[in-house]
Design an enzyme around this catalytic site. Structure first.
Site, PDB file in Angstrom:
ATOM      1  N   THR A   1      39.546  44.859  37.155  1.00  0.00           N
ATOM      2  CA  THR A   1      40.502  45.982  36.381  1.00  0.00           C
ATOM      3  C   THR A   1      39.966  47.076  35.512  1.00  0.00           C
ATOM      4  OG1 THR A   1      41.446  43.478  36.991  1.00  0.00           O
ATOM      5  CG2 THR A   1      42.040  44.973  35.029  1.00  0.00           C
TER       6      THR A   1
ATOM      7  N   CYS B   1      37.595  38.388  46.448  1.00  0.00           N
ATOM      8  CA  CYS B   1      38.448  38.778  45.363  1.00  0.00           C
ATOM      9  C   CYS B   1      40.227  37.521  45.369  1.00  0.00           C
ATOM     10  CB  CYS B   1      39.075  40.052  45.227  1.00  0.00           C
ATOM     11  SG  CYS B   1      40.060  40.209  46.889  1.00  0.00           S
TER      12      CYS B   1
ATOM     13  N   GLU C   1      43.312  48.254  43.593  1.00  0.00           N
ATOM     14  CA  GLU C   1      43.146  46.575  43.756  1.00  0.00           C
ATOM     15  C   GLU C   1      42.676  45.716  43.162  1.00  0.00           C
ATOM     16  OE1 GLU C   1      45.585  44.955  46.026  1.00  0.00           O
ATOM     17  OE2 GLU C   1      46.571  46.677  47.133  1.00  0.00           O
TER      18      GLU C   1
ATOM     19  N   ASN D   1      31.495  43.635  47.383  1.00  0.00           N
ATOM     20  CA  ASN D   1      31.882  42.380  48.205  1.00  0.00           C
ATOM     21  C   ASN D   1      32.387  42.198  49.350  1.00  0.00           C
ATOM     22  OD1 ASN D   1      34.601  43.253  47.410  1.00  0.00           O
ATOM     23  ND2 ASN D   1      35.362  40.733  47.440  1.00  0.00           N
TER      24      ASN D   1
ATOM     25  N   THR E   1      37.543  48.769  35.485  1.00  0.00           N
ATOM     26  CA  THR E   1      37.240  50.743  36.739  1.00  0.00           C
ATOM     27  C   THR E   1      38.266  51.087  36.368  1.00  0.00           C
ATOM     28  OG1 THR E   1      35.741  49.330  37.129  1.00  0.00           O
ATOM     29  CG2 THR E   1      35.827  51.537  38.028  1.00  0.00           C
TER      30      THR E   1
ATOM     31  N   GLU F   1      48.832  47.325  49.772  1.00  0.00           N
ATOM     32  CA  GLU F   1      48.047  47.857  51.360  1.00  0.00           C
ATOM     33  C   GLU F   1      48.738  47.385  52.770  1.00  0.00           C
ATOM     34  OE1 GLU F   1      44.001  47.564  50.454  1.00  0.00           O
ATOM     35  OE2 GLU F   1      43.634  49.513  49.276  1.00  0.00           O
TER      36      GLU F   1
ATOM     37  N   GLY G   1      38.289  47.607  43.118  1.00  0.00           N
ATOM     38  CA  GLY G   1      37.068  46.641  42.611  1.00  0.00           C
ATOM     39  C   GLY G   1      37.873  46.426  41.480  1.00  0.00           C
TER      40      GLY G   1
HETATM   41  P1  NAD Z   1      33.656  48.022  39.476  1.00  0.00           P
HETATM   42  O1  NAD Z   1      34.953  48.531  39.733  1.00  0.00           O
HETATM   43  O2  NAD Z   1      32.616  47.840  39.237  1.00  0.00           O
HETATM   44  O3  NAD Z   1      33.400  48.612  41.310  1.00  0.00           O
HETATM   45  C1  NAD Z   1      34.332  49.787  42.633  1.00  0.00           C
HETATM   46  C2  NAD Z   1      33.889  50.790  42.746  1.00  0.00           C
HETATM   47  O4  NAD Z   1      34.492  51.476  41.930  1.00  0.00           O
HETATM   48  C3  NAD Z   1      32.450  51.196  43.560  1.00  0.00           C
HETATM   49  O5  NAD Z   1      32.435  51.859  44.098  1.00  0.00           O
HETATM   50  C4  NAD Z   1      32.308  52.057  42.304  1.00  0.00           C
HETATM   51  O6  NAD Z   1      31.023  52.828  42.209  1.00  0.00           O
HETATM   52  C5  NAD Z   1      33.311  52.960  41.660  1.00  0.00           C
HETATM   53  N1  NAD Z   1      33.486  53.137  39.791  1.00  0.00           N
HETATM   54  C6  NAD Z   1      32.918  52.484  39.016  1.00  0.00           C
HETATM   55  N2  NAD Z   1      32.814  53.160  38.012  1.00  0.00           N
HETATM   56  C7  NAD Z   1      33.986  54.319  37.810  1.00  0.00           C
HETATM   57  C8  NAD Z   1      35.149  54.509  37.353  1.00  0.00           C
HETATM   58  N3  NAD Z   1      34.568  55.122  36.396  1.00  0.00           N
HETATM   59  N4  NAD Z   1      35.808  56.000  37.530  1.00  0.00           N
HETATM   60  C9  NAD Z   1      35.740  56.120  39.601  1.00  0.00           C
HETATM   61  N5  NAD Z   1      34.627  54.485  39.885  1.00  0.00           N
HETATM   62  C10 NAD Z   1      34.202  53.913  39.302  1.00  0.00           C
HETATM   63  O7  NAD Z   1      33.589  46.991  41.131  1.00  0.00           O
HETATM   64  P2  NAD Z   1      33.122  45.821  41.990  1.00  0.00           P
HETATM   65  O8  NAD Z   1      32.140  45.011  40.897  1.00  0.00           O
HETATM   66  O9  NAD Z   1      32.312  46.536  42.676  1.00  0.00           O
HETATM   67  O10 NAD Z   1      33.448  44.420  42.424  1.00  0.00           O
HETATM   68  C11 NAD Z   1      34.458  44.031  42.290  1.00  0.00           C
HETATM   69  C12 NAD Z   1      35.139  43.283  41.516  1.00  0.00           C
HETATM   70  O11 NAD Z   1      36.494  44.020  42.861  1.00  0.00           O
HETATM   71  C13 NAD Z   1      36.026  42.374  41.819  1.00  0.00           C
HETATM   72  O12 NAD Z   1      37.290  42.342  40.126  1.00  0.00           O
HETATM   73  C14 NAD Z   1      37.222  41.743  42.511  1.00  0.00           C
HETATM   74  O13 NAD Z   1      37.783  40.721  41.898  1.00  0.00           O
HETATM   75  C15 NAD Z   1      37.748  43.488  42.811  1.00  0.00           C
HETATM   76  N6  NAD Z   1      38.108  43.151  43.717  1.00  0.00           N
HETATM   77  C16 NAD Z   1      39.322  43.583  44.480  1.00  0.00           C
HETATM   78  C17 NAD Z   1      39.809  42.956  44.939  1.00  0.00           C
HETATM   79  C18 NAD Z   1      41.406  43.251  45.631  1.00  0.00           C
HETATM   80  O14 NAD Z   1      42.434  43.289  47.005  1.00  0.00           O
HETATM   81  N7  NAD Z   1      42.482  43.085  44.716  1.00  0.00           N
HETATM   82  C19 NAD Z   1      39.130  43.149  46.959  1.00  0.00           C
HETATM   83  C20 NAD Z   1      37.409  43.259  46.627  1.00  0.00           C
HETATM   84  C21 NAD Z   1      37.184  42.958  44.852  1.00  0.00           C
END
Ligand code: NAD
Length: 481
Positions: free
Chosen positions: A228, A282, A248, A150, A230, A461, A226
């Site tokens: 929750t 997020c 996060e 994002n 994952t 962080e 990423g």
């Molecule tokens: P995602 O969890 O699908 O992917 C995030 C990352 O994890 C990607 O690089 C992905 O390739 C990797 N990944 C996927 N499966 C994995 C596994 N089994 N092992 C290790 N890595 C793996 O998330 P997304 O769709 O890319 O992002 C959106 C999500 O991120 C939303 O839920 C959003 O709220 C969250 N987010 C949170 C914050 C925060 O600071 N809390 C900030 C931005 C986004």
């Protein structure tokens, strides 16, 4: 067509398996570049490079590490336009937003941690005449950094910069959905003279590259941002290996509006906190609770303004919303709008895919959507949608709105609008979130702790908290007599 490469041991390399993943431009739905479909062999190569670089980088004087990281910050700033355009093409966000927020913030992340490390110190604890304790803080080793789509460069650098500044070497994986600016960053790192192997960037799928990083026995620390689900999978793998973990995760943030707020300021900010980056931040406030006496006025004014928000070509300065990041994500968001209707919600505006003309006809556009008439505990109001969709709901008193606000499994951020000082502090104290914004949104001081509670994450962080995470404390006790 541009082919992205991995950045391993200071070189731009093809993936060992020589296979690639299509990279889509969300604004027109077309493939425009190729991403390495790396696997555990590439992660192994990157980890070996990082392990080899670690003994020297970890004892490189802080001033020298700082100098190199500041050079990277300067190069990001010097390439602002190029990086902003790349981010917009890769992610679908308006170029203007990438230029104003994403890329400057990526430069600030490097600048902040490059200078922060010069001021970071550890404690000593005196036991009067008996003994003195001092705490050493050493880099942990090879840090695994995994980031989402994002805010691609912004969140990627938010992890890498403190990890490198505090003397770790890094194996990093950007999202496979938005890898371009991380690739361009690898070119800038080479230009800045970052020593070989200090930072390694491996592109590819989460279940291959991300999983290999999480499970690698020589990567003792994982910083992940990423979803929750994952995060839970990473914790399942990494926790029994006793890795240090910073997670996060997702959010479902409340935006609480009292009738005594500064109305115009609230209205303008609420448009941004609802729909910036197509609602894919997020920290966006996706559940808007309005004190009943203000509800009808807010509803009328808000919907009028939302209808005027232009959804269009991300390259066009007039566009307030660009495309959402991918076709599956667009379909997911649209399916939540259908769910909201089934749950009894009324769509006040938006609710549909937007079809643009010509070249952009196959892009992934969704009209900013406002829904009312839902209960606080229905799925639409409990699950993360992560798109340009907000719900609005009236409330009668503080207890009620606190119950609504705290009712989800998430606890990342909350937004509160009131001019009543004591109420503001009282509610902030009772909100179950890691961050509370009062009469503002997304106002960020990089020194403050950033992160969520409950299913929104583990750890913080930001500021020196990041250095605490990326270093290991060791207490040394000296008996004085
Ligand atoms: P995602 O969890 O699908 O992917 C995030 C990352 O994890 C990607 O690089 C992905 O390739 C990797 N990944 C996927 N499966 C994995 C596994 N089994 N092992 C290790 N890595 C793996 O998330 P997304 O769709 O890319 O992002 C959106 C999500 O991120 C939303 O839920 C959003 O709220 C969250 N987010 C949170 C914050 C925060 O600071 N809390 C900030 C931005 C986004």
């Amino acid at each position: 067509m541009q082919t992205i490469k991995n950045y391993i041991n200071g070189e731009l390399l093809e993936p060992i398996g020589k296979t690639y993943i299509d990279n889509y431009n969300p604004s027109n739905g077309k493939v425009y570049s190729l991403i390495p479909d790396s696997d555990e062999r590439d992660v192994e190569l990157a980890t070996e490079a990082a392990l080899k670089a670690f003994p020297i980088w970890s004892i490189t004087p802080k001033g020298e590490r700082s100098r190199i990281l500041l050079k990277i910050a300067d190069l990001i700033t010097a390439n602002l336009d190029r990086l902003a355009i790349a981010e917009s093409i890769d992610n679908g966000k308006p170029i203007a937003l990438a230029k104003m927020i994403d890329i400057p913030r990526a430069a600030s992340n490097f600048h902040f941690y490059a200078t922060g490390i010069l001021h970071y110190s550890a404690n000593s604890h005196s036991m009067e005449d008996t003994a003195i304790n001092y705490t050493l803080r050493s880099p942990v080793g090879v840090a695994g950094c995994i980031s989402p789509w994002n805010l691609p460069l912004y969140l990627f650098t938010w992890k890498i910069a403190p990890a490198l500044a505090s003397g770790n070497c890094v194996v990093a994986k950007p999202s496979e959905i938005t890898p371009m600016t991380a690739y361009l960053l690898s070119e800038l790192c080479i230009e800045a003279g970052l020593p070989k192997g200090v930072l390694n960037i491996v592109h590819g799928y989460g279940h291959k590259v991300g999983a290999a990083i999480s499970a690698h026995p020589k990567i003792p620390l994982i910083s992940f941002t990423g979803g929750t689900k994952t995060g839970a999978e990473i914790a399942r793998v990494a926790a029994p290996m006793f890795k240090k973990l910073s997670l996060e995760l997702g959010g479902k943030n409340p935006n609480i509006i009292f009738a005594d707020c500064d109305y115009e300021h609230m209205l303008k900010t609420t448009l941004n906190s609802s729909f910036s980056n197509q609602g894919q931040i997020c920290l966006c406030g996706s559940r808007i609770f309005v004190e009943r006496s203000l509800y009808e006025k807010f509803k009328t004014d808000f919907v009028t303004l939302v209808k005027k928000m232009k959804v269009g070509n991300p390259a066009d300065k007039e566009s307030r919303l660009g495309a959402v990041v991918s076709k599956p994500h667009m379909e997911k968001v649209l399916s939540y709008i259908e769910l909201a209707k089934q749950e009894g919600g009324t769509v006040l505006c938006g609710g549909n895919q937007v079809k643009l003309d010509g070249e952009l006809a196959d892009g992934y556009y969704i009209a900013p959507t406002v829904i009312e008439g839902l209960t606080y505990n229905c799925r639409t109001n409990q699950e993360e949608i992560f798109g340009p969709v907000v719900t609005i709901m009236p409330f009668d008193n503080e207890e009620e709105v606190l119950m609504y606000a705290n009712s989800t499994q998430y606890g990342l951020a909350s937004i509160l609008w009131t001019e009543n000082l004591t109420r503001a502090h009282r509610i902030a104290n009772n909100l179950h979130t890691g961050i509370v914004w009062i009469n503002c949104w997304l106002l960020r001081d990089l020194r403050t702790p950033f992160g969520g509670v409950k299913s929104s994450g583990v750890g913080r962080e930001g500021g020196f908290e990041a250095f605490d995470f990326f270093t290991e404390p060791k207490n040394v006790c000296i008996k004085l007599k």
